[in-house]
Design an enzyme around this catalytic site. Sequence first.
Site, PDB file in Angstrom:
ATOM      1  CG  ASN A 125      -0.140   0.095   2.502  1.00  0.00           C
ATOM      2  OD1 ASN A 125       0.164   1.195   2.971  1.00  0.00           O
ATOM      3  ND2 ASN A 125       0.224  -1.039   3.089  1.00  0.00           N
ATOM      4  CG  PHE A 126       0.903   3.997  -3.136  1.00  0.00           C
ATOM      5  CD1 PHE A 126       2.209   4.219  -3.530  1.00  0.00           C
ATOM      6  CD2 PHE A 126       0.056   3.314  -3.992  1.00  0.00           C
ATOM      7  CE1 PHE A 126       2.667   3.785  -4.770  1.00  0.00           C
ATOM      8  CE2 PHE A 126       0.510   2.876  -5.229  1.00  0.00           C
ATOM      9  CZ  PHE A 126       1.810   3.114  -5.614  1.00  0.00           C
ATOM     10  CD  GLU A 127      -2.571   4.689   5.498  1.00  0.00           C
ATOM     11  OE1 GLU A 127      -3.128   3.642   5.076  1.00  0.00           O
ATOM     12  OE2 GLU A 127      -2.868   5.230   6.562  1.00  0.00           O
ATOM     13  CB  CYS A 168       9.980  14.022  -6.648  1.00  0.00           C
ATOM     14  SG  CYS A 168      11.096  14.918  -5.586  1.00  0.00           S
ATOM     15  CB  CYS A 180      -8.110  -1.380  -4.061  1.00  0.00           C
ATOM     16  SG  CYS A 180      -8.829  -2.861  -3.386  1.00  0.00           S
ATOM     17  CB  CYS A 239      10.090  17.500  -3.058  1.00  0.00           C
ATOM     18  SG  CYS A 239       9.596  15.941  -2.309  1.00  0.00           S
TER      19      CYS A 239
HETATM   20 ZN   LIG Z   1      11.080  14.511  -3.334  1.00  0.00          ZN
END
Ligand SMILES: [Zn+2]
Lengths: 338, 64
Positions: A125-127, A168, A180, A239
């Site tokens: 998962n990206f969290e 970034c 998902c 960023c």
């Molecule tokens: Zn960055």
Amino acid sequence: MTSRYSRQELFSPIGYEGQQKICQKHVLIVGAGALGSGNAEMLARAGVGKISIVDRDYVDWSNLQRQQLYCEEDVREHLPKAVAAKRRLEAINQEVKVEAFVQDLTPSGLSAFQHVDLIIDATDNFETRFLLNDFAVKHNIPWIYGACVGSYGITYTILPHQKPCLNCLMKTLPLGGATCDTSGIIAPTVAQVVSYQVTEALKILVEDWDALRNELVSFDSWKNEFSKINVNLLKQDTCQTCGANPTYPYLSNYSLSKVAVLCGRNTVQIRPAKYQAIDVKQYEKYLAPHVQNIHCNPYLLHCQIDQYKLVLFADGRVLIHGTNDVAEAKNIYYRYFA
Amino acid sequence: MFINGTTIEIPETVGTIQELLIYLKLQDKMVIVEQNGVILQKEDYSQVVKSTDTIEIVTFVGGG
Ligand SMILES: [Zn+2]
């Protein structure tokens, strides 16, 4: 055991010197599913000094098709993946020190890993990935993103401050639904991503920085597609993670969700408001009269209540299998664990 | 059009990067697009695509 790593030492970019470096390095692997298994096994065989594995799940029948560290016995014993992985890795190479952590990844949990030499991303998962990205950049630790679904895989090596970070590249965390993946996965896709990750890992461990791949790589080996993009121009000075004035947004504002629907698994995870280690054996006595098929090991307790399968972990988390409905899951949680 | 190493026939109605992503059903995915060796920012997706273009599209996925 001088011959153990002979083939690797004969490979000139590594050599005897490189092997000495590998043997002194500490790698953190986040996630012990398909990618985690593959990375861990190759790195253990390669002789990495110390491997720490963090995973919150346990071994299930549906894992065996592609998660190479596990066997049927692990499923029958309901072993947490991190524990089963440690067992197997120590059987493969006892020279490697393996640490297992059965838990969610959190900022406080991560703080124990400030001095690792490398982080392998094997999460789902990206969290967690954005948290990992903040942590890795803040402490200047290289990390290797890897992910796969179906016959598609993607990987990218992040050297903090030298190359664009995940923040970034993606700017924001994608909405839940977008990550998902319910379209299944075949084992060769996993192996291919693992190969890319471990090759980059070895370059980093022997400090052969010039050999690192510069591009983001992706492939679909069923559709015979392959793609490589140099993303260096996407590095953003503004960023929030790797720019001039970093705030590490995911690390500083991390709010561990108390309730999480586990994507594509018909499962809800509920955690107590405050972390507290518990003795699952005690719960076994208490729950036994109310539930069916109860089973307990030192790490977790498993049982059946009506159409639901419940798993209570020693860190207090409860998995409720058999529903995607948060209210329904909470109802059961409060009835038995509150 | 040459997309991810394969020649793919794209209908003439596809005129921009954004339309190409919609045609490939990638408009809701997290992607990075490179056109003729030049990496595109999100703001550039209105850019014109031609049948002679070489396109690389990388999709971020979460599974592991
Ligand atoms: Zn960055």
